[in-house]
Design a protein around this motif. Structure first.
Motif, PDB file in Angstrom:
ATOM      1  N   GLN A   1      42.806  -1.461 -25.585  1.00  0.00           N
ATOM      2  CA  GLN A   1      41.959  -2.042 -24.552  1.00  0.00           C
ATOM      3  C   GLN A   1      40.728  -2.670 -25.189  1.00  0.00           C
ATOM      4  OE1 GLN A   1      41.222   1.407 -22.104  1.00  0.00           O
ATOM      5  NE2 GLN A   1      42.477   0.541 -20.494  1.00  0.00           N
ATOM      6  N   LEU A   2      40.414  -2.270 -26.393  1.00  0.00           N
ATOM      7  CA  LEU A   2      39.243  -2.765 -27.091  1.00  0.00           C
ATOM      8  C   LEU A   2      39.701  -3.707 -28.188  1.00  0.00           C
ATOM      9  CD1 LEU A   2      36.186  -2.493 -27.611  1.00  0.00           C
ATOM     10  CD2 LEU A   2      36.742  -0.695 -29.221  1.00  0.00           C
ATOM     11  N   ARG A   3      39.427  -4.991 -28.025  1.00  0.00           N
ATOM     12  CA  ARG A   3      39.917  -5.979 -28.981  1.00  0.00           C
ATOM     13  C   ARG A   3      38.752  -6.785 -29.551  1.00  0.00           C
ATOM     14  NH1 ARG A   3      43.966  -6.189 -24.966  1.00  0.00           N
ATOM     15  NH2 ARG A   3      46.009  -5.643 -25.772  1.00  0.00           N
ATOM     16  N   SER A   4      38.838  -7.123 -30.816  1.00  0.00           N
ATOM     17  CA  SER A   4      37.850  -7.987 -31.426  1.00  0.00           C
ATOM     18  C   SER A   4      38.214  -9.430 -31.155  1.00  0.00           C
ATOM     19  CB  SER A   4      37.812  -7.750 -32.940  1.00  0.00           C
ATOM     20  OG  SER A   4      37.079  -8.777 -33.572  1.00  0.00           O
ATOM     21  N   SER A   5      37.204 -10.267 -30.887  1.00  0.00           N
ATOM     22  CA  SER A   5      37.467 -11.673 -30.603  1.00  0.00           C
ATOM     23  C   SER A   5      37.875 -12.438 -31.851  1.00  0.00           C
ATOM     24  CB  SER A   5      36.221 -12.310 -29.997  1.00  0.00           C
ATOM     25  OG  SER A   5      35.177 -12.315 -30.957  1.00  0.00           O
ATOM     26  N   ARG A   6      37.848 -11.783 -32.996  1.00  0.00           N
ATOM     27  CA  ARG A   6      38.332 -12.443 -34.201  1.00  0.00           C
ATOM     28  C   ARG A   6      39.845 -12.644 -34.164  1.00  0.00           C
ATOM     29  NH1 ARG A   6      35.104  -9.182 -38.996  1.00  0.00           N
ATOM     30  NH2 ARG A   6      33.089 -10.201 -38.739  1.00  0.00           N
ATOM     31  N   GLY A   7      40.506 -11.941 -33.237  1.00  0.00           N
ATOM     32  CA  GLY A   7      41.942 -12.122 -33.093  1.00  0.00           C
ATOM     33  C   GLY A   7      42.737 -11.524 -34.234  1.00  0.00           C
ATOM     34  N   ASP A   8      42.221 -10.501 -34.879  1.00  0.00           N
ATOM     35  CA  ASP A   8      42.922  -9.859 -35.987  1.00  0.00           C
ATOM     36  C   ASP A   8      44.221  -9.239 -35.498  1.00  0.00           C
ATOM     37  OD1 ASP A   8      43.769  -8.472 -38.152  1.00  0.00           O
ATOM     38  OD2 ASP A   8      41.986  -7.209 -38.346  1.00  0.00           O
ATOM     39  N   PRO A   9      45.374  -9.687 -35.988  1.00  0.00           N
ATOM     40  CA  PRO A   9      46.645  -9.134 -35.520  1.00  0.00           C
ATOM     41  C   PRO A   9      46.859  -7.701 -35.955  1.00  0.00           C
ATOM     42  CG  PRO A   9      47.013 -10.582 -37.391  1.00  0.00           C
ATOM     43  CD  PRO A   9      45.564 -10.724 -37.024  1.00  0.00           C
ATOM     44  N   HIS A  10      45.994  -7.187 -36.845  1.00  0.00           N
ATOM     45  CA  HIS A  10      46.171  -5.823 -37.341  1.00  0.00           C
ATOM     46  C   HIS A  10      45.192  -4.838 -36.708  1.00  0.00           C
ATOM     47  CE1 HIS A  10      48.895  -7.435 -40.295  1.00  0.00           C
ATOM     48  NE2 HIS A  10      47.957  -8.240 -40.736  1.00  0.00           N
ATOM     49  N   ALA A  11      44.532  -5.256 -35.608  1.00  0.00           N
ATOM     50  CA  ALA A  11      43.590  -4.351 -34.953  1.00  0.00           C
ATOM     51  C   ALA A  11      44.302  -3.071 -34.518  1.00  0.00           C
ATOM     52  CB  ALA A  11      42.961  -5.032 -33.744  1.00  0.00           C
ATOM     53  N   ALA A  12      43.668  -1.929 -34.802  1.00  0.00           N
ATOM     54  CA  ALA A  12      44.314  -0.653 -34.516  1.00  0.00           C
ATOM     55  C   ALA A  12      44.247  -0.331 -33.032  1.00  0.00           C
ATOM     56  CB  ALA A  12      43.639   0.452 -35.322  1.00  0.00           C
ATOM     57  N   ARG A  13      45.252   0.396 -32.557  1.00  0.00           N
ATOM     58  CA  ARG A  13      45.253   0.771 -31.150  1.00  0.00           C
ATOM     59  C   ARG A  13      44.279   1.919 -30.932  1.00  0.00           C
ATOM     60  NH1 ARG A  13      51.373   3.219 -30.931  1.00  0.00           N
ATOM     61  NH2 ARG A  13      50.944   5.246 -31.880  1.00  0.00           N
ATOM     62  N   PRO A  14      43.892   2.180 -29.662  1.00  0.00           N
ATOM     63  CA  PRO A  14      42.846   3.172 -29.403  1.00  0.00           C
ATOM     64  C   PRO A  14      43.146   4.554 -29.956  1.00  0.00           C
ATOM     65  CG  PRO A  14      43.308   1.892 -27.420  1.00  0.00           C
ATOM     66  CD  PRO A  14      44.341   1.503 -28.433  1.00  0.00           C
ATOM     67  N   GLU A  15      44.407   5.005 -29.873  1.00  0.00           N
ATOM     68  CA  GLU A  15      44.743   6.351 -30.342  1.00  0.00           C
ATOM     69  C   GLU A  15      44.452   6.519 -31.826  1.00  0.00           C
ATOM     70  OE1 GLU A  15      46.631   4.417 -28.573  1.00  0.00           O
ATOM     71  OE2 GLU A  15      47.133   5.459 -26.707  1.00  0.00           O
ATOM     72  N   VAL A  16      44.727   5.461 -32.600  1.00  0.00           N
ATOM     73  CA  VAL A  16      44.495   5.524 -34.042  1.00  0.00           C
ATOM     74  C   VAL A  16      43.002   5.581 -34.337  1.00  0.00           C
ATOM     75  CG1 VAL A  16      44.766   4.258 -36.211  1.00  0.00           C
ATOM     76  CG2 VAL A  16      46.661   4.352 -34.585  1.00  0.00           C
ATOM     77  N   LEU A  17      42.237   4.697 -33.676  1.00  0.00           N
ATOM     78  CA  LEU A  17      40.798   4.691 -33.882  1.00  0.00           C
ATOM     79  C   LEU A  17      40.162   5.991 -33.394  1.00  0.00           C
ATOM     80  CD1 LEU A  17      40.062   1.016 -32.799  1.00  0.00           C
ATOM     81  CD2 LEU A  17      39.883   1.946 -35.107  1.00  0.00           C
ATOM     82  N   ALA A  18      40.674   6.528 -32.284  1.00  0.00           N
ATOM     83  CA  ALA A  18      40.130   7.782 -31.767  1.00  0.00           C
ATOM     84  C   ALA A  18      40.366   8.929 -32.746  1.00  0.00           C
ATOM     85  CB  ALA A  18      40.755   8.101 -30.417  1.00  0.00           C
ATOM     86  N   HIS A  19      41.557   8.974 -33.359  1.00  0.00           N
ATOM     87  CA  HIS A  19      41.861  10.004 -34.358  1.00  0.00           C
ATOM     88  C   HIS A  19      40.912   9.874 -35.546  1.00  0.00           C
ATOM     89  CE1 HIS A  19      44.091  12.669 -36.999  1.00  0.00           C
ATOM     90  NE2 HIS A  19      44.110  11.705 -37.899  1.00  0.00           N
ATOM     91  N   ARG A  20      40.642   8.639 -35.948  1.00  0.00           N
ATOM     92  CA  ARG A  20      39.746   8.402 -37.076  1.00  0.00           C
ATOM     93  C   ARG A  20      38.318   8.845 -36.731  1.00  0.00           C
ATOM     94  NH1 ARG A  20      39.616   2.360 -38.750  1.00  0.00           N
ATOM     95  NH2 ARG A  20      41.859   2.663 -38.580  1.00  0.00           N
ATOM     96  N   TRP A  21      37.910   8.596 -35.467  1.00  0.00           N
ATOM     97  CA  TRP A  21      36.566   8.989 -35.023  1.00  0.00           C
ATOM     98  C   TRP A  21      36.431  10.504 -35.031  1.00  0.00           C
ATOM     99  CZ3 TRP A  21      35.336  11.704 -30.462  1.00  0.00           C
ATOM    100  CH2 TRP A  21      33.977  11.749 -30.142  1.00  0.00           C
TER     101      TRP A  21
END
Length: 424
Positions: A333-353
């Motif tokens: 749901q959280l996307r960078s406007s840079r359009g990076d095709p490798h942006a991580a999904r929320p679950e991955v970022l949440a685990h990292r946090w």
């Protein structure tokens, strides 16, 4: 034409068939009706019982009945507060074979009241202000979803108490239109209609002696425009912050939370002079933050704790430009406007946090100083302290510095306050 029932639930047609559709709604016997307060309507409206359901039945022509039924279904899919459509019934005939108007059937909104019923005794000005706030919030939500009401008024709204305030629900979508996005002209037209309608309805109440003498109906009509403008501006404006001003983003999220909105998405646009942060708001239901935090991180917290932790998680996610090797493809749901095709999904970022931010921060607080606080409460307290120090310093001081100051200056005083005094 034979009687036709188009329903949202396969169980409803059998229940609805028990009602006297061959009788004009205005002549329905009392045995079928439920005595509930009704608002003013250009159509005949009755409350009736169908099985265990209390339903509202509105008589109108076939084409507008079908259209309103579909619009209410669209609003339901969009999560907009509105009455729940159950069925539309066409092909009605009286015993002599003469056609009767179609009916729209909606579920009665439990605990709700039309505005006139609320004025049976004179309403205090403070309550009136909360009523206008609720209607302004509803109108903003409709416009954010691309819905032009076309006849916003107190008569077309039901009000229900919500934790000391009021929540407003659309009850009449007959004049509405759903668009991908509304233009400023469409919004302003809708808002002007609301102002005129509300002032007219309050003037009517004033004439009947039901309006508090200190309230000016014309001023109150303009108040909804003012409140709407404040809400719309806060929810849709683009905020440009210098790099490193983390606390400004948090301040913006806090203001949105205070207005009753949750930040469901943040789009980050990088520019040469700083970061432009666009917030897309979403109103959420009770317990939403607890469920979302548990789903993303496995942390089980109280609702206010969960909201605070999610705000921190989403702000942290907004600063992450890369992704770890092997992360799944983007579905965030959280996307960078840079359009990076490798942006991580929320679950991955949440685990990292949780791994890199939450756990190390909580572990930095010595066990002997935590008292009865659980990890979520500790982290919440640290975020509050960080916010306080950052506001004083007018820049983000970072979690590490906040933790050190909290351990040195806050926890000892808290323990002194909680420790019982030994009598001499």
């Amino acid at each position: 034409m034979a009687l036709q029932i188009s329903a949202t639930n396969p169980e409803h047609p059998a229940l609805l068939l028990e009602l006297p559709w061959d009788v004009p709604l205005e002549e329905w016997p009392e045995e079928y009706l439920v005595p509930l307060p009704r608002g003013i309507s250009r159509h005949v409206v009755r409350y009736a019982r169908a099985g265990s359901e209390v339903i509202a039945v509105k008589e109108l022509a076939e084409r507008p009945a079908l259209r309103e039924y579909e619009l209410l279904r669209d609003l339901d899919r969009l999560g907009i507060p509105a009455v729940d459509p159950l069925a539309v019934i066409t092909g009605r005939l009286d015993p002599a074979g003469e056609p009767l108007e179609s009916v729209l059937v909606t579920r009665h909104l439990g605990g709700s009241m039309p505005y006139r019923s609320m004025f049976e005794t004179t309403m205090r000005p403070a309550t009136m202000h909360r009523l206008m706030d609720a209607l302004a919030v509803l109108l903003v939500r409709l416009h954010l979803a691309g819905f032009a009401w076309g006849d916003c008024s107190l008569s077309n709204t039901l009000f229900r108490r919500d934790a000391g305030a009021y929540a407003a629900y659309l009850v009449d979508a007959e004049t509405g239109d759903l668009h991908p996005q509304l233009s400023n002209g469409q919004r302003e037209y809708d808002l002007d209609l609301a102002r005129v309608n509300i002032s007219g309805e309050l003037l009517d109440l004033e004439a009947s002696g039901a309006l508090h003498p200190s309230l000016d109906p014309i001023e109150f009509g303009f108040e909804i425009c003012t409140r709407y403008g404040e809400l719309w501006g806060e929810l849709t404006r683009t905020s440009v912050y210098p790099a490193g001003k983390y606390q400004y983003i948090e301040r913006r999220i806090r203001r949105l939370n205070d207005l009753g909105f949750d930040v469901a998405e943040m789009q980050i646009e990088h520019s040469s002079n700083g970061d432009s942060v666009t917030f897309v708001p979403k109103v959420v239901d009770a317990g939403h933050h607890q469920r979302q935090l548990l789903r993303l991180t496995g942390l089980d917290a109280e609702e206010n704790q969960a909201r605070r932790l999610l705000n921190d998680l989403e702000s942290w996610m907004a600063t992450q430009d890369d992704y770890a090797p092997g992360d799944p493809p983007p579905s965030s749901q959280l996307r960078s406007s840079r359009g990076d095709p490798h942006a991580a999904r929320p679950e991955v970022l949440a685990h990292r946090w949780v791994r890199d931010v939450f756990r190390p921060t909580v572990r930095a607080v010595p066990l002997e100083l935590r008292g009865s606080m659980d990890p979520a409460e500790i982290y919440h307290e640290l975020l509050e302290h960080r916010w306080y120090l950052s506001e004083q310093a007018q820049h983000d001081i970072g979690l590490d510095k906040a933790v050190d100051d909290y351990i040195e200056n806050v926890l000892p005083k808290a323990r002194e306050t909680l420790e019982p005094v030994t009598p001499e």
